[in-house]
Enzyme design. Structure first.
Site, mmCIF file in Angstrom:
data_model
loop_
_atom_site.group_PDB
_atom_site.id
_atom_site.type_symbol
_atom_site.label_atom_id
_atom_site.label_comp_id
_atom_site.label_asym_id
_atom_site.label_seq_id
_atom_site.Cartn_x
_atom_site.Cartn_y
_atom_site.Cartn_z
ATOM 1 N N ARG A 1 4.371 6.927 -23.025
ATOM 2 C CA ARG A 1 5.145 7.000 -21.776
ATOM 3 C C ARG A 1 5.672 8.419 -21.576
ATOM 4 O O ARG A 1 5.995 8.829 -20.465
ATOM 5 C CB ARG A 1 6.288 5.969 -21.773
ATOM 6 C CG ARG A 1 7.134 6.020 -20.503
ATOM 7 C CD ARG A 1 7.872 4.711 -20.190
ATOM 8 N NE ARG A 1 8.480 4.077 -21.333
ATOM 9 C CZ ARG A 1 9.586 4.524 -21.959
ATOM 10 N NH1 ARG A 1 10.199 5.599 -21.530
ATOM 11 N NH2 ARG A 1 10.054 3.888 -23.008
ATOM 12 N N TYR B 1 1.560 8.872 5.541
ATOM 13 C CA TYR B 1 0.838 7.744 4.959
ATOM 14 C C TYR B 1 1.686 6.467 5.061
ATOM 15 O O TYR B 1 2.909 6.534 4.903
ATOM 16 C CB TYR B 1 0.522 8.093 3.508
ATOM 17 C CG TYR B 1 -0.153 6.994 2.739
ATOM 18 C CD1 TYR B 1 -1.488 6.692 2.963
ATOM 19 C CD2 TYR B 1 0.540 6.257 1.791
ATOM 20 C CE1 TYR B 1 -2.110 5.673 2.261
ATOM 21 C CE2 TYR B 1 -0.072 5.242 1.081
ATOM 22 C CZ TYR B 1 -1.398 4.955 1.325
ATOM 23 O OH TYR B 1 -2.002 3.950 0.630
ATOM 24 N N ASP C 1 2.663 16.769 0.917
ATOM 25 C CA ASP C 1 1.576 15.887 0.490
ATOM 26 C C ASP C 1 0.264 16.541 0.918
ATOM 27 O O ASP C 1 -0.032 16.650 2.114
ATOM 28 C CB ASP C 1 1.755 14.506 1.149
ATOM 29 C CG ASP C 1 0.688 13.494 0.705
ATOM 30 O OD1 ASP C 1 -0.423 13.919 0.319
ATOM 31 O OD2 ASP C 1 0.958 12.281 0.781
ATOM 32 N N LYS D 1 -7.718 9.725 -4.161
ATOM 33 C CA LYS D 1 -8.600 10.154 -3.078
ATOM 34 C C LYS D 1 -9.587 11.214 -3.591
ATOM 35 O O LYS D 1 -10.362 10.925 -4.465
ATOM 36 C CB LYS D 1 -7.760 10.627 -1.896
ATOM 37 C CG LYS D 1 -6.608 9.660 -1.530
ATOM 38 C CD LYS D 1 -7.092 8.312 -1.045
ATOM 39 C CE LYS D 1 -5.998 7.250 -0.961
ATOM 40 N NZ LYS D 1 -4.786 7.612 -0.270
#
Ligand code: PLP
Length: 428
Positions: free
Chosen positions: A76, A129, A217, A242
């Protein structure tokens, strides 16, 4: 960071060349040419004292010593594939550091939560988005963080007014924590002047708690065609799902920026647990090797497909960045900020939803799915899919009309994609 070759003499190697080797020493992995998947949740300490020392470092209880390469602890916090992936990702944006997350939304929400507190405000350029819109419009307000969208005119004066409006609504002790821009916007491809936003953020230097960070972004054009850090952004965010992942087989996200800005985000990621897993990190290392090839091929094909569609009588307009008028404001921003047009664009058909649906249902090679940036070309309907949750009047204000079809061009032969689009237009 593991040292590997970055130069040949004075000659600096490009990111595309470094993706196969940077940050990985085969000697540490039995000579393997590829970084193995370290499918391990925890890592063995050399001694009790070494374990205590590295845990103190992880919790910020001591400074990192010069040339110290901190031991691995727990996946983690860190993992070899994750660290190598982050080192390689940072190269593309010439950033100090990158952080990888379980998704683009994990990157966005962890970043924003690390910097905004109850009473603070965020100003963002719309549309964004659909998931980001939901976070800003519905989730962050539950924590007392007010998010203010700006749409339509995104010029200097309009942005300053939006910031003033946001400031007027801030409670005592609150501040504008971030200016957030998706650039270009999904699905309209509207561009915004990042240097102007960076100036705006700097103009708020005097507010208590320091100036807002400029978050961008860069999923749609980055990291090949646009590098926002060079235009004044503080932190650049990606959905790696993407173009970077690029094979439609994983979900991940990242942010890149300065060591100082990323330190707090990294702390939040460790505790919120929004990092990615070793196997996804390994898949992304595979993807980075062909990132430049894929994005270049897709962009070249997108030009051809967009041109064929633009010339068709059933198409009203094609919203492809390559077609913006160089003399317009959008054209000037494009020339200054972008080195390529990308391969995701909108097609406005004559008609409305019925015509759009007939076109989408008739496609044979292109798949009907949300997402973008994969090796296969995808077609989708933003008003009824990715942005279905945006209220109809806001959809109209943002330019998400009912005749808009979004295409993401992949790496198939462009002539095949054109043939598919033309036969589908025959069915409209
Ligand atoms: C897909 C996408 C996101 C969200 O990323 P996930 O990996 O799906 O969480 C954020 N921003 C943009 C521009 C996107 O296209």
């Amino acid at each position: 960071m593991r040292r590997t070759i970055t130069h040949i003499g004075e000659h600096a190697l490009a990111p595309a060349s470094l993706m196969m080797s940077y940050g990985f020493d085969p000697k540490l992995s039995e000579g393997a040419i590829k970084c193995p998947v370290f499918q391990s949740s925890t890592f063995v300490f050399e001694s009790a004292a070494a374990g205590k020392s590295v845990m103190q470092l992880a919790y910020g209880l001591r400074e990192r010593e010069q040339a110290e390469d901190p031991a691995l602890i727990y996946s983690r916090i860190n993992n070899p594939a994750l660290e190598i992936l982050e080192d390689r990702l940072a190269l593309w944006d010439k950033a100090d550091r990158a952080l990888v997350f379980a998704s683009g939304m994990a990157a966005i929400s962890t970043t924003v939560l690390s910097m905004a507190r109850p009473g603070d405000a965020i100003v963002y350029t719309a549309p964004v988005y659909g998931g980001t819109d939901f976070l800003f419009d519905k989730l962050l307000p539950q924590f007392g963080i007010r998010c203010h969208p700006v749409h339509g005119d995104l010029g200097d004066a309009a942005m300053q007014q939006a910031v003033e409006r946001a400031r007027a609504g801030i409670g005592p002790g609150g501040r504008i924590a971030a200016i957030y821009a998706e650039n270009p916007a999904n699905p309209t491809n509207r561009l915004i002047d990042l240097a102007m936003l960076a100036d705006l953020a700097r103009s708020l230097d005097g507010q208590s708690g320091g100036r807002p960070k400029l978050l961008v972004d860069n999923t749609m054009l980055g990291p090949l065609w646009q590098q926002p850090l060079a235009h004044g952004a503080d932190i650049v965010i990606y959905s790696l799902t993407k173009y970077v992942g690029g094979h439609s087989d994983l979900i991940a996200g990242s942010c890149v920026g300065s060591e100082a800005d990323l330190a707090a985000i990294s702390g939040f990621r460790t505790i919120l647990g929004t990092m990615t897993d070793p196997h996804t990190a390994w898949l992304l290392l595979r993807s980075l090797e062909t990132l430049s090839l894929r994005m270049r091929q897709a962009e070249a094909s997108a030009w051809k497909v967009a041109e064929a569609l633009g010339a068709h009588p059933k198409v009203a307009e094609v919203g492809f960045l390559g077609f913006v008028d160089p003399a317009s404001e959008q054209g000037r921003i494009f020339a200054r900020q972008c080195s390529g047009a990308g391969s995701t664009f909108s097609v406005f058909l004559h008609g409305g939803e019925a015509e759009a649906f007939r076109f989408l249902d008739a496609l044979k090679l292109m798949k009907l799915a949300v997402s973008l940036g994969g090796t296969e070309s995808l077609a989708s309907y933003p008003a009824g899919m990715t942005h279905v949750d945006v209220a109809p009047e806001m959809q109209r204000a943002y330019g998400i009309s009912d005749n808009l079809v979004r295409l993401s061009i992949g790496v198939e032969e462009p002539e095949d994609l054109i043939a598919d689009c033309l036969q589908a237009l025959d069915q409209v």
